[in-house]
Design an enzyme around this catalytic site. Structure first.
Site, PDB file in Angstrom:
ATOM      1  N   GLN A   1       0.797  -1.053  -0.279  1.00 54.85           N
ATOM      2  CA  GLN A   1       0.255   0.021   0.195  1.00 54.85           C
ATOM      3  C   GLN A   1       1.214   1.618  -0.119  1.00 54.85           C
ATOM      4  O   GLN A   1       1.744   1.744   0.985  1.00 54.85           O
ATOM      5  CB  GLN A   1      -0.676  -0.186   1.007  1.00 54.85           C
TER       6      GLN A   1
ATOM      7  N   GLU B   1     -10.656  -0.977   5.327  1.00 54.30           N
ATOM      8  CA  GLU B   1      -9.561  -1.431   6.154  1.00 54.30           C
ATOM      9  C   GLU B   1      -9.791  -0.866   7.757  1.00 54.30           C
ATOM     10  O   GLU B   1      -8.879  -2.285   8.327  1.00 54.30           O
ATOM     11  CB  GLU B   1      -8.136  -0.430   5.588  1.00 54.30           C
TER      12      GLU B   1
ATOM     13  N   ASN C   1      -6.431   6.232  15.650  1.00 53.85           N
ATOM     14  CA  ASN C   1      -7.526   5.896  16.081  1.00 53.85           C
ATOM     15  C   ASN C   1      -8.618   7.717  16.706  1.00 53.85           C
ATOM     16  O   ASN C   1      -9.770   7.794  17.234  1.00 53.85           O
ATOM     17  CB  ASN C   1      -7.561   5.297  17.813  1.00 53.85           C
ATOM     18  N   GLU C   2      -7.788   8.604  17.085  1.00 60.76           N
ATOM     19  CA  GLU C   2      -8.163   9.769  17.325  1.00 60.76           C
ATOM     20  C   GLU C   2      -9.422  10.609  16.298  1.00 60.76           C
ATOM     21  O   GLU C   2     -10.202  10.862  16.336  1.00 60.76           O
ATOM     22  CB  GLU C   2      -6.798  11.432  17.210  1.00 60.76           C
TER      23      GLU C   2
ATOM     24  N   SER D   1       0.787   6.671   2.806  1.00 58.10           N
ATOM     25  CA  SER D   1       1.410   8.033   2.847  1.00 58.10           C
ATOM     26  C   SER D   1       2.163   8.464   2.503  1.00 58.10           C
ATOM     27  O   SER D   1       2.542   8.077   2.008  1.00 58.10           O
ATOM     28  CB  SER D   1       1.169   7.513   4.684  1.00 58.10           C
TER      29      SER D   1
END
Lengths: 329, 389
Positions: free
Chosen positions: B125, B244, B370-371, B128
């Site tokens: 992947q 995902e 997670n934020e 980023s």
């Protein structure tokens, strides 16, 4: 496999929610806490008419059959509206009486329980508490210890609970009702029913706390914006939703395990109890924090929900006791 | 409401279990985050594919068995219970394939999916970038139109498995003039050995070269490797992001198997008087069960025609935190042996906890932190107002 409530079960929940929503439960709770059970008993009769107590009584005793999934659905709504009274104790006592070898107590009490004519309390010191909830209002207080079921003759003075709507008394002067080897198994089953219905009640209570708090956070402004737009507030509320959402399926699967008398039922009820209890308690802590000083105020109706959460977390299986059961061989 | 499996589902489970029992080696493969382990895991993918166990939920024409989502969950439960090797193909199978099923052309599916299923082509992947992690709108690498295709320039980083993989998929800015940051992105597939492309492996927290930086200098990609319409990459990518975060990346079997191993470890090793540790073990066991049941409820809802949207964010936060709790508790149970790497001579024989722990630490970071997930839960599921992050 279809791990979803069916249409009828969802409609049942909606009916109860609607009925309780228009019943002014806060004033019923305050009356109950003050020692006036009148409005609470009226509400109890309406719940019986809706079929709530029949769900804990088999058909041969004029009930609808012991239906744990539907009991879970009903108790979630009872919790959502913080209905006072020995609700859990009554359905657990019904499960107990039905499973005793002796049929006489079942024939005496179960039809009355199903019809809503009898409020019953149950005290099981081995399951954690020496107190009988609402023994001053209950029509009978059963006590189970080892292989004996007792019928209490009296009660000691009121022991104030942190939740004022929970009136606790130590039973006194008991007479033996049933004795023998069937009692232990019946008690074990009844305490599982109590754990399940307490878990469901906690879940509903937690959902109500979350709903109130989300609504408040969206409307209350500080520093010129709604406090619900602050990440610190949002994330706390997101965590409450997470805890409740993942507790829900544990409650359903515990109900299914009880319905089929599965060997895993004890463990599953304990898992549901600890998870739903902790989720509701976390919801109450968040509700208090987000409401600020307003949440700390007794006059606010929310206090009735906040104070119940801690008590439900520990009733019918403390977190430690439940975790221990989950890992029992 | 029931949790009963049909006769066909039970038969499928038995068949999967029998195959896994016959084929999973009792000795662990070396870590797939090393060159040697990567090759060994590629061989394992071939073995899975040969008997059509590598992509059970895919249509038969691409090497699958066309089984239901529930049967896929069953297969995954058996897979992890058998302690079978980690899936080196997972980026392709779990992230790119769902995108191709939804947005790819028949030609792309026929060309890309079978070699992905067999392990012949392993995918990395490449989303980023140094300036863009969870905030994909800040992507800067560009795709410039050229005859018959596109020219890619820029830098990608933290690209999982790119150190050893064959091809990658990612988002590139094809229209720098687009008025908002989300439009103007294009979703492309590209080979990692293309002229102009440099792969620099990056050590992970445990030193293994698990991911890489990619430097792209005028790398040519033909039109046939664009997924969806040019400029629509954001929308295409969001369907992958949902996969995902949701069930397809982290099936419950992974956690129920780990929880079983943890409970055994507790029975074998723990001091029963240590109730604090007992409570954590119990919570991990309950958490894995809750996640499994939540998955069954989701599958039931999907089967009833409902769709799962922002709720995949609930999954993401829950499994990533559960994964860490499971592994931290295991390391604490192991006491002084907890700090040993899996390949240390004295490492516990039931090993795997050390690498599992390192892997779990990344969970709350990747697939949208997670934020970000908690913001999505608060805004889309609870309806709270948007605010500054």
């Amino acid at each position: 496999m279809r791990f979803l409530l069916d249409t009828e079960q969802r409609a049942f929940a909606k009916t109860l929610d609607g009925m309780l929503g228009s019943s002014d439960t806060p004033s019923t709770i305050r009356s109950w806490a003050a020692g006036d059970p009148g409005p609470g008993r009226t509400l109890w009769s309406r719940l019986a008419e809706a079929g709530v107590f029949g769900l804990a009584v088999p058909e041969r005793h004029e009930g609808l059959g012991l239906l744990p999934v539907e009991l879970g659905v009903a108790f979630t709504e009872l919790g959502r509206h913080a209905v006072p009274g020995p609700l859990v104790e009554t359905v657990a006592a019904a499960a107990l009486l039905d499973r005793l070898g002796d049929r006489a107590p079942a024939e005496t009490w179960l039809p009355r329980i199903a019809a809503g004519a009898a409020l019953v309390s149950l005290c099981a010191p081995d399951a954690g508490s020496p107190y009988a909830l609402d023994a001053d209002t209950a029509d009978a207080v059963f006590v189970v210890e080892d292989d004996t079921v007792w019928l209490a003759a009296g009660r000691g003075p009121l022991q104030r609970s942190s939740d004022p709507a929970r009136r606790l008394f130590r039973p006194t002067g008991a007479t033996v009702l049933v004795e023998g080897p069937t009692v232990r198994a019946a008690t074990s089953y009844a305490t599982d029913v109590a754990a399940l219905t307490t878990a469901a009640q906690a879940l509903g209570l937690g959902r109500a706390l979350l709903d109130h708090t989300v609504a408040y956070a969206a409307q209350r402004t500080q520093f010129g914006v709604a406090i619900g737009s602050f990440q610190a507030v949002k994330h706390r509320l997101a965590d409450v939703l997470l805890a409740l959402e993942f507790a829900q399926p544990l409650v359903h699967s515990a109900a299914l395990a009880l319905a089929s008398d599965a060997p895993s039922a004890r463990r599953e009820c304990a898992a549901a109890k600890v998870t739903a209890g902790e989720a509701a308690y976390a919801a109450s802590r968040t509700a208090l924090q987000v409401h600020g000083a307003l949440g700390y105020t007794e006059e606010l109706e929310l206090s009735l929900w906040i104070r119940k959460a801690r008590a439900l977390r520990d009733a019918w299986g403390t977190p430690a006791a439940c975790r221990s059961l989950v890992l029992a061989p | 409401m029931d949790l009963d499996f049909s006769a066909a589902e039970n038969a499928f489970r038995a068949e999967a279990r029998a195959w896994l029992t016959a084929h999973v080696s009792t000795s662990r493969l070396p870590s797939l985050e090393t060159a040697e382990g990567f090759a060994a895991h590629r061989e394992w993918e071939r073995a899975l594919f040969a008997d059509r166990w590598s992509v059970v939920s895919w249509p038969e024409e691409y090497g699958g068995r066309g089984v239901s989502l529930l049967q896929w969950l069953i297969f995954e439960e058996e897979y992890y219970a058998a302690d079978a090797p980690g899936r080196v193909s997972q980026n392709g199978i779990n992230l790119l394939a769902p995108t191709l099923f939804e947005h790819g052309t028949p030609e792309q599916r026929a060309r890309v999916l079978p070699p992905m299923a067999s392990g012949e082509v392993i995918w990395a992947q490449a989303w980023s970038e140094p300036e863009a992690g969870s905030d994909l709108a800040r992507l800067r690498s560009t795709a410039q139109r050229t005859e018959g295709g596109w020219r890619l320039t820029g830098q990608k980083t933290w690209s999982s498995r790119a150190a050893f993989a064959d091809r990658a998929f990612g988002l590139f800015r094809s229209d720098p003039a687009a008025d908002k940051p989300h439009p103007g992105l294009t979703y492309l597939m590209f080979p990692l050995d293309a002229p102009g492309l440099t792969v620099r492996p990056l050590g992970r927290l445990d030193g293994k070269p698990a991911f890489a930086e990619l430097f792209l200098d005028d790398v040519f990609v033909p039109d046939e490797d664009v997924i969806g319409a040019p400029g629509e990459g954001w929308r295409v990518a969001m369907s992958t992001a949902g996969s995902e975060r949701g069930l397809t990346l982290r099936s419950p079997g992974r956690f129920t198997a780990a929880a079983d191993r943890l409970a055994r470890l507790w029975r074998d090793e723990a001091d029963p008087a240590d109730t604090a540790l007992r409570d954590r073990v119990a919570d991990a066991v309950i958490g894995a069960r809750a996640y499994e049941l939540f998955a069954y409820a989701s599958v039931s809802r999907i089967a009833a025609g409902e769709s799962i949207g922002a709720e995949s964010s609930l999954n993401k936060v829950f499994w990533s935190e559960l994964d860490i709790a499971l592994h931290e508790t295991a390391l604490d149970l192991l006491g002084p042996y907890g700090e040993l790497a899996d390949d240390a001579a004295d490492a516990p024989a039931h090993g795997g906890w050390a690498e599992g722990y390192t892997f779990s630490l990344a969970g709350p970071i990747y697939a949208g932190t997670n934020e970000i997930q908690r913001d999505i839960i608060a805004e889309r599921l609870l309806g709270l107002p948007k605010g500054r992050r």
